[in-house]
Design an enzyme around this catalytic site. Structure first.
Site, mmCIF file in Angstrom:
data_model
loop_
_atom_site.group_PDB
_atom_site.id
_atom_site.type_symbol
_atom_site.label_atom_id
_atom_site.label_comp_id
_atom_site.label_asym_id
_atom_site.label_seq_id
_atom_site.Cartn_x
_atom_site.Cartn_y
_atom_site.Cartn_z
ATOM 1 N N ALA A 66 0.432 -0.886 0.122
ATOM 2 C CA ALA A 66 -0.011 -0.200 -0.165
ATOM 3 C C ALA A 66 1.007 1.360 -0.019
ATOM 4 O O ALA A 66 2.185 0.966 0.544
ATOM 5 C CB ALA A 66 -1.174 0.263 1.096
ATOM 6 N N GLY A 105 0.000 -4.715 0.758
ATOM 7 C CA GLY A 105 -0.627 -4.977 -0.581
ATOM 8 C C GLY A 105 -0.078 -5.372 -1.708
ATOM 9 O O GLY A 105 -0.829 -5.968 -2.509
ATOM 10 N N GLU A 108 -0.774 -9.797 -1.586
ATOM 11 C CA GLU A 108 -2.242 -9.706 -1.581
ATOM 12 C C GLU A 108 -2.918 -9.424 -2.145
ATOM 13 O O GLU A 108 -3.311 -10.102 -3.080
ATOM 14 C CB GLU A 108 -2.987 -8.497 0.029
ATOM 15 C CG GLU A 108 -2.458 -8.772 0.968
ATOM 16 C CD GLU A 108 -2.869 -7.780 1.919
ATOM 17 O OE1 GLU A 108 -2.525 -6.192 1.918
ATOM 18 O OE2 GLU A 108 -2.967 -8.084 2.904
ATOM 19 N N GLU A 128 3.662 -6.050 6.746
ATOM 20 C CA GLU A 128 3.230 -4.613 7.526
ATOM 21 C C GLU A 128 3.402 -5.007 9.088
ATOM 22 O O GLU A 128 3.100 -3.563 9.579
ATOM 23 C CB GLU A 128 1.559 -5.139 7.780
ATOM 24 C CG GLU A 128 1.186 -5.154 5.883
ATOM 25 C CD GLU A 128 1.540 -5.729 5.203
ATOM 26 O OE1 GLU A 128 1.679 -6.361 5.541
ATOM 27 O OE2 GLU A 128 0.480 -5.707 4.323
HETATM 28 C C1 3H9 Z 1 0.397 -2.101 3.599
HETATM 29 O O1 3H9 Z 1 0.515 -2.609 2.128
HETATM 30 C C2 3H9 Z 1 -1.415 -2.389 4.253
HETATM 31 C C3 3H9 Z 1 -1.916 -4.038 3.245
HETATM 32 O O2 3H9 Z 1 -1.669 -4.841 3.890
HETATM 33 C C4 3H9 Z 1 -3.092 -3.143 3.492
HETATM 34 C C5 3H9 Z 1 -4.019 -1.673 3.498
HETATM 35 C C6 3H9 Z 1 -5.510 -1.838 3.116
HETATM 36 N N1 3H9 Z 1 4.281 3.418 -0.142
HETATM 37 O O3 3H9 Z 1 13.482 1.482 1.094
HETATM 38 P P1 3H9 Z 1 13.573 2.189 0.106
HETATM 39 C C7 3H9 Z 1 9.465 4.932 -0.281
HETATM 40 S S1 3H9 Z 1 1.726 -1.868 4.749
HETATM 41 C C8 3H9 Z 1 4.889 4.253 0.015
HETATM 42 O O4 3H9 Z 1 14.583 3.329 -0.459
HETATM 43 P P2 3H9 Z 1 14.678 0.351 -1.786
HETATM 44 C C9 3H9 Z 1 10.309 4.880 0.401
HETATM 45 O O5 3H9 Z 1 9.974 5.829 1.249
HETATM 46 C C10 3H9 Z 1 2.936 -1.625 3.591
HETATM 47 N N2 3H9 Z 1 6.116 4.698 -0.420
HETATM 48 O O6 3H9 Z 1 14.075 1.283 -1.681
HETATM 49 C C11 3H9 Z 1 11.356 5.461 -0.531
HETATM 50 O O7 3H9 Z 1 10.834 7.293 -0.744
HETATM 51 P P3 3H9 Z 1 12.372 8.807 -0.883
HETATM 52 C C12 3H9 Z 1 3.818 -2.973 2.738
HETATM 53 C C13 3H9 Z 1 7.372 3.776 -0.341
HETATM 54 O O8 3H9 Z 1 15.043 -0.439 -3.036
HETATM 55 C C14 3H9 Z 1 11.782 4.681 -1.983
HETATM 56 O O9 3H9 Z 1 10.159 4.232 -1.934
HETATM 57 N N3 3H9 Z 1 4.596 -2.827 2.015
HETATM 58 C C15 3H9 Z 1 6.593 2.565 -0.086
HETATM 59 O O10 3H9 Z 1 15.908 0.363 -0.484
HETATM 60 C C16 3H9 Z 1 12.870 3.905 -1.790
HETATM 61 O O11 3H9 Z 1 12.415 2.931 -0.574
HETATM 62 C C17 3H9 Z 1 6.205 -2.810 2.846
HETATM 63 O O12 3H9 Z 1 6.059 -1.903 3.983
HETATM 64 C C18 3H9 Z 1 5.549 2.293 0.042
HETATM 65 N N4 3H9 Z 1 4.874 1.085 0.417
HETATM 66 O O13 3H9 Z 1 13.662 -0.837 -0.831
HETATM 67 C C19 3H9 Z 1 7.473 -2.377 2.066
HETATM 68 N N5 3H9 Z 1 7.896 1.875 -0.215
HETATM 69 O O14 3H9 Z 1 13.033 7.788 -1.676
HETATM 70 C C20 3H9 Z 1 8.232 -0.772 2.351
HETATM 71 C C21 3H9 Z 1 8.715 2.505 -0.113
HETATM 72 O O15 3H9 Z 1 11.781 9.401 -1.305
HETATM 73 N N6 3H9 Z 1 8.707 -0.733 1.390
HETATM 74 N N7 3H9 Z 1 8.253 3.969 -0.279
HETATM 75 O O16 3H9 Z 1 13.145 8.221 0.613
HETATM 76 C C22 3H9 Z 1 9.787 -1.594 1.903
HETATM 77 O O17 3H9 Z 1 10.702 -2.136 2.675
HETATM 78 C C23 3H9 Z 1 10.972 -0.309 0.873
HETATM 79 O O18 3H9 Z 1 11.108 0.177 0.493
HETATM 80 C C24 3H9 Z 1 11.313 -2.088 -0.674
HETATM 81 C C25 3H9 Z 1 12.532 -1.469 -1.573
HETATM 82 C C26 3H9 Z 1 11.933 -3.289 -0.274
HETATM 83 C C27 3H9 Z 1 9.905 -1.710 -1.558
#
Ligand code: 3H9
Length: 693
Positions: A66, A105, A108, A128
C-alpha cells in the site's frame, strides 16, 4: 487497450492481456494505481478476445505494498478490496508476474490472482508488522490457506521477505521463470493454462491447510510463548496472530471482517503511527541538506584500524564482512594477537549458527594484516582510530597519522565523547577528520554516529555515510558536542536517575520503570553490563560517589558478579542489600529528604529530561532533524520502536505537557537544569517536533 491512466496500462499479446503498473519508485498501491488496476481488470475481463491476463510491473519491483504516505488520510476510492474483488472474481485467469519484491498489499493483490510466477531473485512478504500493522487486504486469510498456519504465523509476525525458491516450495509461487524473461514466461504460462483447461484457482476457496490447524489451540499458544520476548510491548504481532486464528476458526468472509477490524484498530493507534514515522525517519536520516547525492566520494579500497581491542576488532569485522582489506595496528604483539584471536572466535561462533562456513571465516581472516607499525597505514584510504579515550593520546595518534597517511585519505576517530575539533588541530588537513562513532559490540549494533567537525569536507561526509550504508548500518550525521547526540541524551537521563537515588528510589525501581516502558534495560543494569570501573582509577578513588564506593568494594558490574545488583552464576540480577545500604548512607549524608518515588515520576523525570536535551541538541544544530535523534536512540540504546523515539514520544505526550511537568519538577531536576527555549517555543505555539522544518 493502451494507457488506462498515468501509471497503469493494458496491452495485448494475442489473446493474452498485459496489465502493467509503472509507478516509481516501488509501484505502491496509490489511489491512481488502484484506479488504474480496477479499470484495467474490468476492461480485460469484459474483452471477449482476452483469454487470460498477466499482471506485471515496470521498474525495479512488483507492487511493494500500500502507499504508506496515504495512511492517516481520508480514504480515496477505489479501495484495494474493490481492486482485489475485480481480479479474484474475474471470469478468466489472472497471473501475477513477480520480480523485485511483492510486499504487503502487493502480495495481497498477487494472492487474488489465480496463479503466480516469479523470477528466482524475487521476494515475497507481508511486512506490515514492521509498520505496527497487519496485512489488511486479506493477507492474513489467504496466506495460511496456501502456506499453512505455521509458516503464515512466522511470515506475518516477522515481516520477513521469503525468496522465490522458498515461496515456490511453499506453494505461494506456482512457477519459477528465468531471470530477465518474466513477461514472455508469464505469457507462455498463461497460454499453457488455457491449453490445459486449468480451472481458476481462488485462494479464498482453499481450506485444507487451515482445517489442519482447526481446534489446535496449542499451535498458537506455543507460538506466542516461543516469541514472547521478541514481541514484548508490541501490539501488532499479537493482532497478526489473532487474525490468523480467525482464518482457521471462521469462514473466509467472517475472517476477513475480523482482519479488517483488527487492522483498523492498529491503524488508528499510536504504535503504528510511531512505526510508520520510523519507516520514513530511517530513510530521511541519510539525507544531508548541504551534502547532495552527487557529492564526489573517495574510493575506499583499504581501511586501517588503530587499536585491536573490543572496539577496534568489532569495527574491523564490519569491513571484512563486505570484503574490504584491513590493516590493524597495535602497540604490542600480544595485544594484536589477542585482538585478531577474538575476531576469529567471533566469526567461528557464526559457523555454529550456520551463518558462515569455515571457508568464509578463513576468507575474512585473510583480509586482515596485523602490524605494530603505524607506517603500514600509509596507503589506506580510511584510517579509524579506536584507542583509549584520552585527548592527548588521540592527538598524538592523529599527529603521527598526518605525517604517514597518503593525501586524500579519511582520518576518522571512534571517540564517543571527545571534542573532534580539538583532535583535528593535531593535523594539517582538518578537512579529512571525521568522527565514526560505532556502538559496542560494533559488529552487531546497527547505529553509527557520523560526527562532522567544523572543517570536515563534504566528500569526507558523503563517503562516510555511503560506507555506513554499505556496512549495513544506519548512520545519523551529527555535530560535535560532549557525548554527541546519543550519549549526551544518555547523560541527561543518568543525571535524573542518580538524583532519584538520593531522594529514595533504588536502582531496581528506576530500572523497572524504564524496562516496563519498553527499553531492554534501565540505566543501572546498563552500567553493570558495561562495567562500573570505566574511567575509575583505583589510586585516585575517594569514596565520593556511589559508583566509586561500589568499585572500591570490587563491585564493578556483571564481570565481577556484583555491581548495583548481585548476580548469580547465570548472570541473573538480584536487588542488592549491600548497594541499598551504600545508597542509604550516601543519601543520609546528603541530607536529602527520603520519600517513595512513583514509577510515574521516575519515568517523567528520566524521559522528559531526555526530550529536553534533544531539544537543546536541535537548537544547537547538533542533529539535522528531530527524527535523526529518534533513529539514534532506537538503534543505539534500544528505545522501543513502537514509541517512535524520544522526540516522537514527546509529540504524543504533547510538548506543552512536557514543559508543564518539567516546570512542576523544578529544582528537583538539578541546579544546572534549564528548559530548552526551543521546547518552550514549540509548546507555546502548539507545535510538535514533527512540525519543525
Ligand atoms: C500495506 O501494504 C498495508 C496493506 O496490507 C493493507 C492496505 C489496506 N509507500 O526503501 P527504499 C518509498 S503496508 C510509499 O529506499 P529500497 C521510500 O520512502 C505496506 N512509499 O528503496 C523511498 O522514498 P524516498 C507494506 C514507499 O530499494 C523510496 O520509496 N509494504 C513505500 O531500499 C525507495 O524506498 C512495505 O512495508 C510504500 N509502501 O527498498 C514495504 N515503500 O526515495 C515498504 C517505499 O523519497 N518498502 N517507499 O526516500 C520497503 O520495504 C522498501 O522500500 C523496498 C525497496 C524493499 C520495497
Amino acid at each position: 487497450m493502451g494507457a488506462i491512466n498515468a501509471v497503469v496500462s493494458l496491452a495485448a499479446d494475442g489473446d493474452i492481456a498485459i496489465l502493467s503498473v509503472n509507478s516509481p519508485p516501488v509501484n505502491a498501491l496509490s489511489q491512481q494505481v488502484r484506479a488504474g488496476l480496477l479499470e484495467g481488470a474490468r476492461q480485460a475481463d469484459a474483452d471477449k478476445t482476452v483469454k487470460a491476463v498477466v499482471l506485471i510491473c515496470d521498474g525495479k519491483t512488483f507492487i511493494a505494498g500500500a502507499d504508506i504516505t496515504e495512511f492517516g488520510k481520508p480514504p480515496a476510492a477505489p479501495s484495494l478490496v474493490e481492486v482485489q474483488d475485480a481480479i479474484e472474481g474475474a471470469s478468466k485467469p489472472f497471473i501475477a508476474a513477480i520480480h523485485g519484491t511483492a510486499l504487503g498489499g502487493g502480495l495481497e493483490v498477487a494472492l487474488c490472482c489465480h496463479y503466480r510466477v516469479a523470477v528466482p531473485s524475487a521476494k515475497c512478504g507481508l511486512p506490515e508488522v514492521n509498520l505496527g500493522l497487519l496485512p489488511g487486504a486479506g493477507g492474513t486469510q489467504r496466506l495460511p490457506r496456501i502456506v499453512g498456519v505455521e509458516q503464515a504465523l512466522d511470515m506475518v509476525t516477522s515481516g520477513k521477505h521469503v525468496d522465490a525458491k522458498s515461496a515456490h516450495a511453499a506453494g505461494l509461487v506456482d512457477e519459477l521463470v528465468p531471470e530477465g524473461a518474466l513477461q514472455a514466461s508469464a505469457i507462455a504460462f498463461a497460454r499453457k493454462l488455457i491449453a490445459d483447461g486449468r480451472p481458476l484457482k481462488r485462494v479464498r476457496d482453499l481450506d485444507d491447510k487451515v482445517a489442519a490447524a482447526r481446534g489446535k489451540r496449542e499451535v498458537f499458544d506455543a507460538f506466542r510463548k516461543a516469541n514472547a520476548k521478541k514481541f514484548r510491548g508490541f501490539l501488532a504481532p499479537e493482532y497478526n496472530i489473532r487474525a490468523i486464528e480467525a482464518a482457521v476458526d471462521k469462514p473466509f468472509d467472517d475472517g476477513l471482517a475480523t482482519e479488517r477490524k483488527l487492522f483498523i484498530e492498529l491503524m488508528t493507534g499510536t504504535q503504528s503511527a510511531a512505526q510508520r514515522y520510523v519507516f520514513f525517519a530511517e530513510r530521511q536520516v541519510w539525507k544531508v541538506p548541504d551534502v547532495p547525492d552527487d557529492t564526489p566520494t573517495i574510493p575506499v579500497h583499504r581501511v586501517g584500524i588503530i587499536g585491536a581491542g573490543t572496539m577496534g576488532g568489532g569495527i574491523a569485522m564490519n569491513f571484512a564482512n563486505i570484503g574490504v582489506p584491513i590493516t590493524m595496528v597495535e602497540t604490542k604483539q600480544d595485544a594484536l594477537d589477542r585482538g585478531l584471536g577474538v575476531v576469529r572466535k567471533n566469526y567461528e561462533r557464526s559457523t555454529k549458527s550456520g551463518k558462515l562456513t569455515m571457508a568464509d571465516v578463513d576468507k575474512r581472516m585473510q583480509l586482515f594484516t596485523g602490524s605494530l607499525d603505524l607506517g603500514q597505514l600509509a596507503d589506506c584510504d580510511l584510517v579509524i582510530e579506536a584507542v583509549f579515550e584520552n585527548m592527548d593520546i588521540k592527538k598524538d595518534v592523529f599527529g603521527k597519522l598526518d605525517r604517514i597517511v597518503k593525501p586524500g585519505a579519511i582520518l576518522a576517530t571512534n571517540t564517543s565523547a571527545l571534542d573532534i575539533n580539538e583532535i583535528a588541530t593535531a593535523v594539517k588537513r582538518p578537512e579529512a577528520v571525521i568522527g565514526m562513532h560505532f556502538f559496542s559490540p560494533a559488529n552487531v549494533m546497527r547505529l553509527l554516529e557520523v560526527v562532522r567537525a567544523k572543517a570536515t569536507s563534504k566528500p569526507v561526509i558523503a563517503t562516510s555515510m555511503q560506507l555506513a550504508k554499505k556496512l549495513g548500518k544506519i548512520a545519523a550525521l551529527v555535530g560535535v558536542c560532549p557525548g554527541f547526540v546519543g550519549n549526551r541524551i544518555l547523560y541527561a537521563r543518568s543525571a535524573q536517575a542518580n538524583a532519584m537515588l538520593m531522594e529514595g528510589a533504588m536502582p531496581w525501581d528506576i530500572d523497572k520503570a524504564i524496562y516496563d516502558f519498553g527499553l531492554p534495560m534501565g540505566p543501572f543494569a546498563m552500567s553493570d553490563l558495561a562495567g562500573l570501573d570505566i574511567g575509575w582509577i583505583p589510586e585516585k578513588t575517594s569514596s565520593s560517589t556511589i559508583r566509586e564506593v561500589l568499585c572500591e568494594q570490587d563491585r564493578r558490574g556483571q564481570k565481577t558478579g556484583a555491581g548495583f545488583y548481585d548476580y548469580d552464576e547465570q548472570r541473573n540480577a538480584k536487588p542488592s542489600p549491600v548497594t541499598e545500604k551504600i545508597i542509604r548512607e550516601f543519601a543520609a549524608k546528603s541530607g536529602a529528604p527520603q520519600r517513595t518515588i512513583s514509577e510515574h515520576e521516575i519515568l517523567e523525570r528520566c524521559l522528559f529530561a531526555q526530550i529536553n536535551e534533544g531539544a537543546k541538541i536541535l537548537e544547537e544544530k547538533i542533529a539535522i532533524r528531530p527524527s535523526d535523534i529518534d533513529i539514534v536512540w532506537i538503534n543505539g540504546y534500544g528505545w522501543p520502536v513502537y514509541r517512535g523515539g524520544p522526540m516522537f514520544y514527546a509529540d504524543t505526550v504533547g510538548l506543552a505537557n512536557v514543559v508543564a511537568k518539567l516546570e512542576d519538577y523544578g529544582p528537583k531536576l538539578g541546579k544546572n537544569f534549564a528548559i530548552s527555549p526551543l521546547l518552550r517555543q514549540l509548546a507555546a505555539d502548539g507545535k510538535r517536533f514533527q512540525d519543525m522544518k
